[in-house]
Design a protein around this motif. Structure first.
Motif, PDB file in Angstrom:
ATOM      1  N   VAL A  52      46.268  40.674  48.063  1.00  0.00           N
ATOM      2  CA  VAL A  52      46.932  40.844  46.817  1.00  0.00           C
ATOM      3  C   VAL A  52      48.113  41.862  46.960  1.00  0.00           C
ATOM      4  O   VAL A  52      47.856  42.841  47.616  1.00  0.00           O
ATOM      5  CB  VAL A  52      45.772  41.597  45.856  1.00  0.00           C
ATOM      6  CG1 VAL A  52      46.594  41.844  44.389  1.00  0.00           C
ATOM      7  CG2 VAL A  52      44.702  40.496  45.435  1.00  0.00           C
ATOM      8  N   PRO A  53      49.263  41.402  46.354  1.00  0.00           N
ATOM      9  CA  PRO A  53      50.469  42.222  46.737  1.00  0.00           C
ATOM     10  C   PRO A  53      50.117  43.431  45.776  1.00  0.00           C
ATOM     11  O   PRO A  53      49.673  43.582  44.563  1.00  0.00           O
ATOM     12  CB  PRO A  53      51.455  41.348  46.195  1.00  0.00           C
ATOM     13  CG  PRO A  53      50.961  40.282  45.255  1.00  0.00           C
ATOM     14  CD  PRO A  53      49.356  40.359  45.792  1.00  0.00           C
ATOM     15  N   VAL A  54      50.515  44.634  46.223  1.00  0.00           N
ATOM     16  CA  VAL A  54      50.752  46.027  45.349  1.00  0.00           C
ATOM     17  C   VAL A  54      51.933  45.852  44.495  1.00  0.00           C
ATOM     18  O   VAL A  54      53.019  46.439  45.138  1.00  0.00           O
ATOM     19  CB  VAL A  54      50.418  47.172  46.100  1.00  0.00           C
ATOM     20  CG1 VAL A  54      50.597  48.490  45.441  1.00  0.00           C
ATOM     21  CG2 VAL A  54      49.012  46.970  46.957  1.00  0.00           C
ATOM     22  N   ASN A 305      47.432  44.540  49.739  1.00  0.00           N
ATOM     23  CA  ASN A 305      45.985  44.957  49.866  1.00  0.00           C
ATOM     24  C   ASN A 305      45.227  43.708  50.183  1.00  0.00           C
ATOM     25  O   ASN A 305      45.029  43.010  49.505  1.00  0.00           O
ATOM     26  CB  ASN A 305      45.810  45.561  48.542  1.00  0.00           C
ATOM     27  CG  ASN A 305      44.203  46.305  48.663  1.00  0.00           C
ATOM     28  OD1 ASN A 305      43.508  46.074  49.888  1.00  0.00           O
ATOM     29  ND2 ASN A 305      43.830  46.865  47.362  1.00  0.00           N
ATOM     30  N   ASN A 306      45.016  44.054  51.639  1.00  0.00           N
ATOM     31  CA  ASN A 306      44.325  42.721  52.094  1.00  0.00           C
ATOM     32  C   ASN A 306      42.654  42.714  51.867  1.00  0.00           C
ATOM     33  O   ASN A 306      42.109  41.678  52.212  1.00  0.00           O
ATOM     34  CB  ASN A 306      44.477  42.648  53.620  1.00  0.00           C
ATOM     35  CG  ASN A 306      45.883  42.750  54.260  1.00  0.00           C
ATOM     36  OD1 ASN A 306      46.503  41.450  53.592  1.00  0.00           O
ATOM     37  ND2 ASN A 306      46.171  43.145  55.199  1.00  0.00           N
ATOM     38  N   GLU A 307      42.363  43.673  51.171  1.00  0.00           N
ATOM     39  CA  GLU A 307      40.574  43.915  50.838  1.00  0.00           C
ATOM     40  C   GLU A 307      40.432  44.321  49.331  1.00  0.00           C
ATOM     41  O   GLU A 307      39.623  44.600  48.959  1.00  0.00           O
ATOM     42  CB  GLU A 307      40.043  44.954  51.687  1.00  0.00           C
ATOM     43  CG  GLU A 307      40.080  44.899  53.093  1.00  0.00           C
ATOM     44  CD  GLU A 307      39.368  43.625  53.559  1.00  0.00           C
ATOM     45  OE1 GLU A 307      38.451  43.412  53.009  1.00  0.00           O
ATOM     46  OE2 GLU A 307      39.676  42.878  54.657  1.00  0.00           O
ATOM     47  N   ALA A 308      41.508  43.552  48.547  1.00  0.00           N
ATOM     48  CA  ALA A 308      41.523  43.753  47.264  1.00  0.00           C
ATOM     49  C   ALA A 308      40.046  42.744  46.463  1.00  0.00           C
ATOM     50  O   ALA A 308      40.136  41.691  46.893  1.00  0.00           O
ATOM     51  CB  ALA A 308      42.701  43.338  46.497  1.00  0.00           C
ATOM     52  N   GLU A 343      42.961  48.168  36.593  1.00  0.00           N
ATOM     53  CA  GLU A 343      44.327  48.610  35.884  1.00  0.00           C
ATOM     54  C   GLU A 343      45.304  47.511  36.252  1.00  0.00           C
ATOM     55  O   GLU A 343      46.403  47.732  35.583  1.00  0.00           O
ATOM     56  CB  GLU A 343      44.452  49.909  36.253  1.00  0.00           C
ATOM     57  CG  GLU A 343      43.397  50.835  35.870  1.00  0.00           C
ATOM     58  CD  GLU A 343      43.595  52.437  36.470  1.00  0.00           C
ATOM     59  OE1 GLU A 343      44.650  52.248  37.454  1.00  0.00           O
ATOM     60  OE2 GLU A 343      42.763  53.214  36.283  1.00  0.00           O
ATOM     61  N   THR A 344      45.196  46.746  37.386  1.00  0.00           N
ATOM     62  CA  THR A 344      46.340  45.887  37.845  1.00  0.00           C
ATOM     63  C   THR A 344      46.019  44.467  37.556  1.00  0.00           C
ATOM     64  O   THR A 344      44.825  44.025  38.187  1.00  0.00           O
ATOM     65  CB  THR A 344      46.690  46.237  39.178  1.00  0.00           C
ATOM     66  OG1 THR A 344      46.919  47.642  39.524  1.00  0.00           O
ATOM     67  CG2 THR A 344      47.810  45.437  39.535  1.00  0.00           C
ATOM     68  N   ALA A 345      46.892  43.769  37.065  1.00  0.00           N
ATOM     69  CA  ALA A 345      46.803  42.117  36.654  1.00  0.00           C
ATOM     70  C   ALA A 345      47.463  41.393  37.738  1.00  0.00           C
ATOM     71  O   ALA A 345      48.606  41.718  38.105  1.00  0.00           O
ATOM     72  CB  ALA A 345      46.945  41.854  35.446  1.00  0.00           C
ATOM     73  N   VAL A 346      47.194  40.613  38.297  1.00  0.00           N
ATOM     74  CA  VAL A 346      47.556  39.554  39.468  1.00  0.00           C
ATOM     75  C   VAL A 346      47.349  38.306  38.873  1.00  0.00           C
ATOM     76  O   VAL A 346      46.290  37.558  39.013  1.00  0.00           O
ATOM     77  CB  VAL A 346      47.130  39.777  40.706  1.00  0.00           C
ATOM     78  CG1 VAL A 346      47.940  38.940  41.654  1.00  0.00           C
ATOM     79  CG2 VAL A 346      47.327  41.218  41.261  1.00  0.00           C
ATOM     80  N   TRP A 350      42.216  40.374  37.224  1.00  0.00           N
ATOM     81  CA  TRP A 350      41.980  41.817  37.424  1.00  0.00           C
ATOM     82  C   TRP A 350      41.768  42.416  38.714  1.00  0.00           C
ATOM     83  O   TRP A 350      40.759  41.686  39.306  1.00  0.00           O
ATOM     84  CB  TRP A 350      41.246  42.398  36.380  1.00  0.00           C
ATOM     85  CG  TRP A 350      41.624  42.421  35.034  1.00  0.00           C
ATOM     86  CD1 TRP A 350      41.089  41.593  33.924  1.00  0.00           C
ATOM     87  CD2 TRP A 350      42.826  43.201  34.401  1.00  0.00           C
ATOM     88  NE1 TRP A 350      42.008  41.827  32.884  1.00  0.00           N
ATOM     89  CE2 TRP A 350      42.815  42.680  33.042  1.00  0.00           C
ATOM     90  CE3 TRP A 350      43.686  43.860  34.900  1.00  0.00           C
ATOM     91  CZ2 TRP A 350      43.920  43.055  32.204  1.00  0.00           C
ATOM     92  CZ3 TRP A 350      44.715  44.654  33.879  1.00  0.00           C
ATOM     93  CH2 TRP A 350      44.577  44.244  32.559  1.00  0.00           C
ATOM     94  N   VAL A 351      42.670  43.182  39.422  1.00  0.00           N
ATOM     95  CA  VAL A 351      42.169  43.775  40.667  1.00  0.00           C
ATOM     96  C   VAL A 351      41.161  45.074  40.174  1.00  0.00           C
ATOM     97  O   VAL A 351      41.513  45.938  39.500  1.00  0.00           O
ATOM     98  CB  VAL A 351      43.424  44.354  41.281  1.00  0.00           C
ATOM     99  CG1 VAL A 351      42.659  44.993  42.555  1.00  0.00           C
ATOM    100  CG2 VAL A 351      44.413  43.126  41.750  1.00  0.00           C
ATOM    101  N   VAL A 352      39.872  44.929  40.584  1.00  0.00           N
ATOM    102  CA  VAL A 352      39.084  45.914  40.422  1.00  0.00           C
ATOM    103  C   VAL A 352      38.797  46.779  41.354  1.00  0.00           C
ATOM    104  O   VAL A 352      38.471  46.360  42.606  1.00  0.00           O
ATOM    105  CB  VAL A 352      37.677  45.093  39.964  1.00  0.00           C
ATOM    106  CG1 VAL A 352      36.355  46.152  39.803  1.00  0.00           C
ATOM    107  CG2 VAL A 352      37.720  43.959  38.845  1.00  0.00           C
ATOM    108  N   SER A 353      39.163  48.059  41.160  1.00  0.00           N
ATOM    109  CA  SER A 353      38.831  49.373  42.283  1.00  0.00           C
ATOM    110  C   SER A 353      37.581  49.623  42.288  1.00  0.00           C
ATOM    111  O   SER A 353      37.097  50.481  43.466  1.00  0.00           O
ATOM    112  CB  SER A 353      39.903  50.256  41.834  1.00  0.00           C
ATOM    113  OG  SER A 353      39.873  50.712  40.566  1.00  0.00           O
TER     114      SER A 353
END
Length: 398
Positions: A52-54, A305-308, A343-346, A350-353
């Motif tokens: 996923v791109p940051v 981020n290759n492990e998102a 917090e980040t939408a792609v 949602w990218v879940v941390s």
């Protein structure tokens, strides 16, 4: 007597039937009360890692690639304005005309001075050549010969000075026609015909700005830059080469600009007053939609981020205070509620941390039908079904 036994037996059977029905009804009510009905079928997505791109959104303003102030380079009365305000002009186009009459007079005078100086040079050089032959026979003194040579050299210098003055007069006469220094869109005229310009300073007459392409200058916190570099150093993120960085522009009305830009450079120093680093991107602007000074936000992909871990947005619920939760099905097919950081939408995800891990089954269809603790029957949620439903609900363009 026999008939009495038959009656009692019938009554007994009826009583047993009533008791049996009452017991069944009670058991069904108890079963419904305990939630032991058939499990609800829900659609789930298995959480997995993906690249996923940051992305970062940064504010800034549009700037012209080139901007030139059109100024009067000689003094005089402005006679004509030869352009339409707000129009496109080309480099070399005549924009204004200053009264050339005084400049013509100066040019003619300089031209006459050149002729005079050249005549003096001819006379002085001839005398020096004649004295050169005479001095060999002692017909003239050596001092007279030296004086004649010096006079000829001085006349030559005067010719050079007169020619320089003539060139200056010619340039000033040319400056009477004020031309466009660059190609671009010209603004309003800042003086009108009849004004005295260039008397004590180079009067500004108009401004030309090159509108295609345009620059977008924006800033990023030095803290964010350091955090990004540390993540890259640890290997949590993968770097993206500057030529591969994708930049899109969000305009003031919330729309996304149709053309992507390219990153030009980032500043090598931090502004001590703001703690920000300046970056610059370039965007094509053939339709002149972007205007200098316009506010916008750049969506910048700075790393990958290759492990998102991602979860479909439809599977994430937001509380009144902004907290995000998901419903997860455990190994026993029981529903659990999890608090997550999203917090980040792609796209539509949602990218879940935190809060879920790879392999968790998140409910994305049938969320409204279940509650934490309920037993469910899971079926994979197929993306194509979602797209088909979206296509059916979206009105077609005429």
């Amino acid at each position: 007597m026999h008939s009495s036994k038959v009656v009692f037996r019938s009554l007994g059977l009826c009583l047993l039937a009533v008791i049996s029905m009452t017991g069944c009804s009670h058991n069904e009510a108890a079963s419904q009360k305990q939630g032991e009905g058939p499990p609800v079928e829900v659609g789930v997505v298995t959480v997995k890692s993906e690249a996923v791109p940051v992305t970062t959104e940064l504010p800034g303003r549009i700037d012209a690639v080139r901007m030139a102030q059109v100024r009067a380079r000689v003094a005089g009365i402005l006679l004509k304005q030869l352009f339409k305000e707000g129009a496109d002009v080309n480099e070399g186009d005549v924009l204004f005309e200053i009264d050339p009459a005084p400049l013509h007079a100066i040019y003619d005078s300089a031209k006459a001075n050149v002729a005079k100086a050249e005549a003096n040079l001819t006379q002085a050089q001839a005398k020096a050549d004649r004295y050169k032959n005479l001095v060999e026979f002692n017909a003239v003194s050596k001092q007279d010969y030296v004086d004649a040579v010096a006079t000829a050299e001085q006349a030559g210098a005067e010719v050079l000075a007169a020619k320089a003055a003539l060139e200056t007069a010619s340039l000033n006469l040319g400056y009477a026609k004020v031309t466009a220094p660059i190609s671009g869109k010209i603004g309003k005229a800042k003086v009108t015909e009849g004004a005295l310009v260039g008397q004590n300073e180079a009067t500004e007459l108009a401004v030309i700005q090159q509108m295609d392409p345009v620059y977008f200058d924006f800033t990023q916190s030095s803290t964010d830059v350091l955090r990004l570099r540390q993540a890259l150093k640890k290997g949590n993120l993968q770097s993206v080469s500057p030529e591969a960085v994708k930049i899109s522009l969000l305009l003031e009305d919330g729309t996304t600009y149709a053309n992507e830009g390219k990153l030009m450079f980032s500043d090598i120093s931090v502004d001590p007053t703001t703690g920000m680093i300046t970056l610059r991107a370039e965007f094509p602007n053939a339709e002149r939609m972007l205007l200098p000074g316009m506010f916008a936000r750049a969506r910048l992909e700075q790393a990958v981020n290759n492990e998102a871990l991602t979860v479909p947005q439809r599977g994430v619920a937001r509380g009144p205070n902004g907290t995000a939760t998901v419903l997860v099905v455990d190994a026993d097919n029981k529903v659990q509620s999890r608090l997550v950081q999203a917090e980040t939408a792609v796209g539509d995800k949602w990218v879940v941390s935190s809060g879920v891990k790879a392999g968790d089954r998140v409910i994305v269809e049938g969320v409204q039908k279940v509650r934490p603790g309920a037993t469910v029957k899971t079926v994979p949620f197929v993306e194509s079904e979602k797209q088909e439903a979206s296509a059916q609900t979206t009105p077609k363009a005429n």
